[in-house]
Design a protein around this motif. Sequence first.
Motif, PDB file in Angstrom:
ATOM      1  N   THR A 217      10.157  41.030 -67.491  1.00  0.00           N
ATOM      2  CA  THR A 217      10.047  42.460 -67.761  1.00  0.00           C
ATOM      3  C   THR A 217      10.686  43.281 -66.653  1.00  0.00           C
ATOM      4  O   THR A 217      11.170  44.394 -66.888  1.00  0.00           O
ATOM      5  N   SER A 218      10.697  42.745 -65.446  1.00  0.00           N
ATOM      6  CA  SER A 218      11.364  43.437 -64.344  1.00  0.00           C
ATOM      7  C   SER A 218      12.877  43.394 -64.503  1.00  0.00           C
ATOM      8  O   SER A 218      13.575  44.370 -64.225  1.00  0.00           O
ATOM      9  N   VAL A 219      13.374  42.258 -64.988  1.00  0.00           N
ATOM     10  CA  VAL A 219      14.817  42.105 -65.173  1.00  0.00           C
ATOM     11  C   VAL A 219      15.303  42.958 -66.344  1.00  0.00           C
ATOM     12  O   VAL A 219      16.361  43.598 -66.277  1.00  0.00           O
ATOM     13  N   CYS A 220      14.546  42.971 -67.443  1.00  0.00           N
ATOM     14  CA  CYS A 220      14.961  43.646 -68.682  1.00  0.00           C
ATOM     15  C   CYS A 220      13.937  44.706 -69.042  1.00  0.00           C
ATOM     16  O   CYS A 220      13.335  44.661 -70.124  1.00  0.00           O
ATOM     17  N   SER A 221      13.719  45.665 -68.187  1.00  0.00           N
ATOM     18  CA  SER A 221      12.574  46.565 -68.340  1.00  0.00           C
ATOM     19  C   SER A 221      12.635  47.415 -69.600  1.00  0.00           C
ATOM     20  O   SER A 221      11.597  47.734 -70.180  1.00  0.00           O
ATOM     21  N   GLU A 222      13.810  47.788 -70.067  1.00  0.00           N
ATOM     22  CA  GLU A 222      13.900  48.712 -71.202  1.00  0.00           C
ATOM     23  C   GLU A 222      14.220  48.012 -72.520  1.00  0.00           C
ATOM     24  O   GLU A 222      14.266  48.661 -73.561  1.00  0.00           O
ATOM     25  N   ALA A 223      14.460  46.718 -72.495  1.00  0.00           N
ATOM     26  CA  ALA A 223      14.923  46.025 -73.697  1.00  0.00           C
ATOM     27  C   ALA A 223      13.768  45.722 -74.647  1.00  0.00           C
ATOM     28  O   ALA A 223      12.639  45.466 -74.230  1.00  0.00           O
ATOM     29  N   ASP A 224      14.065  45.747 -75.958  1.00  0.00           N
ATOM     30  CA  ASP A 224      13.072  45.370 -76.967  1.00  0.00           C
ATOM     31  C   ASP A 224      12.805  43.872 -76.932  1.00  0.00           C
ATOM     32  O   ASP A 224      11.702  43.408 -77.245  1.00  0.00           O
ATOM     33  N   THR A 225      13.826  43.112 -76.584  1.00  0.00           N
ATOM     34  CA  THR A 225      13.658  41.668 -76.407  1.00  0.00           C
ATOM     35  C   THR A 225      13.977  41.331 -74.965  1.00  0.00           C
ATOM     36  O   THR A 225      14.784  41.996 -74.309  1.00  0.00           O
ATOM     37  N   LEU A 226      13.339  40.304 -74.451  1.00  0.00           N
ATOM     38  CA  LEU A 226      13.564  39.856 -73.081  1.00  0.00           C
ATOM     39  C   LEU A 226      14.306  38.536 -73.124  1.00  0.00           C
ATOM     40  O   LEU A 226      13.746  37.528 -73.571  1.00  0.00           O
ATOM     41  N   ALA A 227      15.564  38.570 -72.699  1.00  0.00           N
ATOM     42  CA  ALA A 227      16.399  37.375 -72.729  1.00  0.00           C
ATOM     43  C   ALA A 227      16.438  36.770 -74.130  1.00  0.00           C
ATOM     44  O   ALA A 227      16.416  35.553 -74.302  1.00  0.00           O
ATOM     45  N   GLY A 228      16.476  37.639 -75.152  1.00  0.00           N
ATOM     46  CA  GLY A 228      16.561  37.176 -76.528  1.00  0.00           C
ATOM     47  C   GLY A 228      15.246  36.847 -77.177  1.00  0.00           C
ATOM     48  O   GLY A 228      15.203  36.538 -78.375  1.00  0.00           O
ATOM     49  N   LEU A 229      14.157  36.907 -76.438  1.00  0.00           N
ATOM     50  CA  LEU A 229      12.826  36.595 -76.994  1.00  0.00           C
ATOM     51  C   LEU A 229      12.082  37.885 -77.311  1.00  0.00           C
ATOM     52  O   LEU A 229      11.982  38.769 -76.456  1.00  0.00           O
ATOM     53  N   PRO A 230      11.534  38.012 -78.522  1.00  0.00           N
ATOM     54  CA  PRO A 230      10.741  39.200 -78.846  1.00  0.00           C
ATOM     55  C   PRO A 230       9.531  39.309 -77.918  1.00  0.00           C
ATOM     56  O   PRO A 230       8.941  38.303 -77.515  1.00  0.00           O
TER      57      PRO A 230
END
Length: 320
Positions: A217-230
């Motif tokens: 979540t720190s790496v992809c804070s704004e994304a709906d998916t994190l590293a492609g995972l919902p």
Amino acid sequence: MRAPSGEQRRRRASPSVYGAALPELLVALPRHPLPVSRALAAVADPQADAHVIEALRTQARQGPPATRQAAAGGLHSLTGDVGPLISVLSELLTERGNRLDRAVTAAASLGEAARPLLPLLRTLLAEPPQSRGTTPLIGAALGAAALVWELTGDERAVLPVIREGLAWAAQAWGRETARRAAEVACLLGPTAGPLVPDLLPLLDDPALAPALVIALTSVCSEADTLAGLPRTTLADRVLAAARPGSYARSASAVLKACVALGPTAFTHPQLDLLRDLADGDRRVVGAGVQSRIILDDEHFRVEARNALRTLTVSNTGRQV
């Protein structure tokens, strides 16, 4: 010499009832420098007890490094003078034994004042992985990575060490090291993006999932998916780590990971699982210091209810 902190000034605003013990403590200082240095720092008055300051300064110049560190640490706590502590830590950071991790931890507690130690910390990070075959040594490297990042923002120096720490998950005794590596990765935020391929394979381990999800979540804070995972999939991984008999720290990490995922990650059945953690009959915290388990579990339940409130309030402020 740096002025004492606000906390130090508040703590010594009135005469300590333990001040009468100063003569006995000073007599004991050469024989028991580790506990006595801490005691002197806690009860002495830096404005009135110059003889205590001088005794600590003298003790910080003699004896083995561990006792000098204790005296220098007491001196720093009492007066804000960081020089003697930097001096002894400079010596300890050249050693490669089990005390190295403690030396790095002491350096990290200094924050910006640890900047003179940067060359030694960088040397530690640059050493080959095969030189760090024990838990204290890899722990020291991870602590050094966190401090170097804090002081310099140099991802090229720290990313290889974090990746090395994550790889310890493959060892039977390496989970704690991998968890610590994930926590350091979290400090980097989006800069830790190159570590995502190292984080993802470890998500199947419930003991590691909360720390890994927080890092993602720190790496992809704004994304709906994190590293492609919902996010909902990741919520399942985190909730799998919440089980009766947990240590308080592990149980609390589950809640922190849930909050980091945010309200959109949770389905109604998943929220029901959280409600059961908060108000169910079975205690979640069931390991640790026996006299603390019940209190720790009650504290966990309070944290769980707070997490539920965060996760069940929509952006408009209405319960969902």
